[in-house]
Enzyme design. Structure first.
Site, PDB file in Angstrom:
ATOM      1  N   HIS A 160      10.387  16.788  -1.587  1.00 20.35           N
ATOM      2  CA  HIS A 160      11.844  16.924  -1.741  1.00 20.35           C
ATOM      3  C   HIS A 160      12.402  17.958  -0.764  1.00 20.35           C
ATOM      4  CE1 HIS A 160      11.219  15.604  -6.145  1.00 20.35           C
ATOM      5  NE2 HIS A 160      11.965  14.676  -5.593  1.00 20.35           N
ATOM      6  N   CYS A 247      11.898  22.897 -10.157  1.00 14.68           N
ATOM      7  CA  CYS A 247      11.940  21.571 -10.792  1.00 14.68           C
ATOM      8  C   CYS A 247      11.756  21.605 -12.296  1.00 14.68           C
ATOM      9  CB  CYS A 247      10.956  20.609 -10.149  1.00 14.68           C
ATOM     10  SG  CYS A 247       9.344  21.238  -9.963  1.00 14.68           S
TER      11      CYS A 247
HETATM   12  C1  CIR Z   1       6.925  13.656  -8.899  1.00 17.23           C
HETATM   13  O1  CIR Z   1       6.224  13.270  -7.970  1.00 17.23           O
HETATM   14  O2  CIR Z   1       8.003  13.142  -9.147  1.00 17.23           O
HETATM   15  C2  CIR Z   1       6.430  14.793  -9.758  1.00 17.23           C
HETATM   16  N1  CIR Z   1       5.008  14.699  -9.897  1.00 17.23           N
HETATM   17  C3  CIR Z   1       6.798  16.132  -9.178  1.00 17.23           C
HETATM   18  C4  CIR Z   1       8.271  16.349  -9.126  1.00 17.23           C
HETATM   19  C5  CIR Z   1       8.648  17.704  -8.630  1.00 17.23           C
HETATM   20  N2  CIR Z   1      10.057  17.839  -8.606  1.00 17.23           N
HETATM   21  C6  CIR Z   1      10.707  18.696  -7.862  1.00 17.23           C
HETATM   22  O3  CIR Z   1      10.120  19.406  -7.078  1.00 17.23           O
HETATM   23  N3  CIR Z   1      12.030  18.728  -7.958  1.00 17.23           N
END
Ligand code: CIR
Length: 267
Positions: A160, A247
């Site tokens: 991201h 997150c």
């Molecule tokens: C994903 O791949 O969607 C999750 N395993 C990790 C999301 C992390 N989100 C973020 O950094 N905003």
């Protein structure tokens, strides 16, 4: 009053989405202790933590940031880029509804909240694997209506935009210039991550303090040398799921009854 909405570490975290990392065993009990310590840090820095209930079948739900973009005037419920994550948004919309009018990103658009960096009235949105051009356009149109300028920037080699850059306070950003276009943030003060810690740009500013992962000591020392006051948390287990400090929460500035909320500087 600042509210931090969080979601528990679910039983199925081990089957989370992974894009850039090899799957490694996650110690669920340790992940839960680390997440609880993260929530304690949020509370210590003045947030009222509102934890949603766990829901089965949503391994990535703990990464609540991706389900919404909270602005001062409204909240935008996203349509996550990973289909397995789309069931996460209903509970997040219900949690945000008391605080903000809601708008939504609609199909075929996709947008992850982790792709949106905010500083004052400016938003940068990442052109990532999770956020598509239609998602960027829908965000631009909704946010422009509320007086925000939206610029899209590249995201390379990370999940991201917020893996590559996050805001620190009013006018500073922590950035890995190898993962996005530092020039797009011109005019702001930029602190670069230590090159040995490419994923260290994900930090969470709350008031005068910054929550940072303890496993990035070199970048943390750079921040402290720049006068940034840190609150370190251990997040090794959530990092195995490609999660970072931003997150695991959604921050909402909410007025105590009869007050106008202060605008959020950035996230
Ligand atoms: C994903 O791949 O969607 C999750 N395993 C990790 C999301 C992390 N989100 C973020 O950094 N905003």
């Amino acid at each position: 009053m600042r509210i931090a909405i969080t979601r528990p570490v679910g039983e199925e975290l081990g089957s989370c989405q992974l894009t850039h990392l090899e799957r490694r065993p996650i110690d669920l009990a340790l992940a839960r202790r680390q997440h609880a310590a993260y929530e304690a840090a949020l509370a210590e820095l003045g947030c009222r933590v509102e934890r949603l209930v766990a829901e089965p079948g949503l391994p990535d739900a703990v990464f609540i940031e991706d389900a919404a973009v909270v602005l001062d005037e409204l909240a935008i419920i996203t349509r996550p880029g990973a289909a397995s994550r789309r069931g996460e948004t209903a509970a997040v919309a219900a949690a945000l509804a008391p605080y903000r009018p809601l708008r939504s990103i609609d199909a075929p658009a996709t947008l992850d909240g982790g792709d949106v960096v905010r500083l004052g009235r400016e938003l940068w949105v990442g052109r990532s694997r999770r956020t598509n051009p239609a998602g960027i356009e829908q965000l631009r149109s909704i946010a422009a209506g509320a007086g925000y300028r939206v610029r899209d920037v590249p995201v390379e080699g990370c999940l991201h935009l917020k893996s590559a850059v996050t805001a620190i306070g009013e006018d500073r950003l922590l950035i890995n210039p190898r993962m996005t276009d530092a020039g797009a943030f011109g005019g702001r003060r930029l602190i670069e991550v230590d090159p040995a810690e490419p994923l260290a740009a994900n930090v969470l500013a709350i008031g005068e303090r910054v929550i940072t992962a303890a496993h990035q000591p070199r970048t943390n020392r750079r921040l402290e040398s720049a006068g940034v006051r840190l609150r370190r948390v251990e997040l090794s287990e959530l990092a195995k799921a490609e999660g970072g400090v931003t997150c695991c929460s959604l921050l909402v500035e909410a007025a105590a009854r009869g007050e106008t909320p202060a605008p959020a500087p950035g996230r």
